[in-house]
Design a protein around this motif. Structure first.
Motif: not given
Length: 297
Positions: A227-230, A235-238, A260-270, A272-278
């Motif tokens: 999920p994190g990589a996808a 989306l932008q990675r945050l 810190r956001l280049g656009g309206a939304q981003a993928a928040a990654i912790d 450890d590389g885990a996807l926290i959410g959008i």
């Protein structure tokens, strides 16, 4: 436990998108599989599937632009605007002989860019709660409204003439919601000879390419994209700290961090590389728009 992720599958002809989802469910031992946009049974190519919690990401893939390779047959119109329908009109040989490459180019140019398009009546669009194709199969007359779509690229790669038809191999880049069948129909109509699709292959959905997809017979050994990589491709990675990740999971905002956001939304990654959410902008803050289960990596 089944690991969540995004799986790219190269759908063969003759199967529905639901058939591919069903086979993926069996291969991965889970009911929780969804897709980000169907392909007709005749069509081949890229299906983007979400497995387990990663199905939540499909919302952000559905609206992505797409690339198709297709073959348009000029000289015949069908009931479905593709080869699965019945031929309802054929152009006379003399009329086909009069169609020039320049005229085809002019017709394609008129269907390139920002255009309005009436979807095929056998599309999956719902009309009063029922799919348009179900209404057509039941013998009902279906008229769909025109919609605005964008076709940045519509190019002829090769053409082949027969005694009564002209086949065009084309490549199409288009916005979500564009019907390549309708492009074939409208090109044929503009030339006065009719047209329909005889082949369709989807090669790209947003950042995902069919070259990275697995075949239908390789599902048992397939390795989904995490999920994190996808999400970082869509989306932008945050990158966020462990403390920020905890705050976002608990519904707290990252105050005064919107820059810190280049656009309206981003993928928040912790860390450890885990996807926290959008996450999304909310005034000067960053706020979660969609959280993922903690175990997702």
């Amino acid at each position: 436990m089944v690991a969540p992720g995004i799986l790219l599958v190269d759908k063969p002809g003759g199967l529905t998108s639901h058939d591919v989802v069903a086979r993926t469910r069996r291969a991965f031992g889970t009911r929780k599989v969804g897709h980000a946009g169907t392909l007709d049974p005749m069509a081949t190519g890229l299906l983007v599937l979400g497995i387990e919690g990663a199905t939540r990401l499909l919302t952000y893939v559905v609206g992505a632009d797409k690339t198709y390779l297709a073959t348009i047959r000029l000289g015949e119109a069908t009931t479905t605007d593709d080869a699965e329908g019945e031929v309802v009109a054929r152009a006379e040989a003399e009329k086909m002989d009069a169609v020039t490459t320049a005229q085809v180019g002019e017709g394609i140019a008129a269907l390139t860019g920002d255009i309005t398009q009436v979807p095929s009546s056998v599309s999956a669009i719902k009309v009063d709660g029922r799919r348009a194709y179900d209404r057509v199969r039941a013998g009902e007359e279906v008229e769909l409204s025109a919609r605005a779509v964008t076709v940045p690229r519509f190019e002829v790669l090769a053409e082949r003439r027969t005694a009564d038809a002209l086949d065009l191999d084309v490549i199409v880049d288009c916005s979500s919601g564009t019907y390549v069948r309708a492009l074939a129909r409208d090109l044929g109509a503009s030339l006065g000879v009719g047209g329909h699709l005889t082949a369709l292959r989807r090669t790209r959905v947003g950042p995902f390419d069919v070259a990275d997809a697995v075949g239908i017979d390789a599902l048992d050994d397939a390795q989904p994209l995490g999920p994190g990589a996808a999400a970082s491709q869509v989306l932008q990675r945050l990158d966020v700290t462990a403390e920020e990740a905890r705050d976002l999971r608990h519904g707290k905002r990252l105050v005064d961090q919107a820059e810190r956001l280049g656009g309206a939304q981003a993928a928040a990654i912790d860390p450890d590389g885990a996807l926290i959410g959008i996450v999304e902008r909310r005034a000067r803050d960053i706020k979660s728009a969609m959280n993922m289960p903690e175990e997702i990596r």
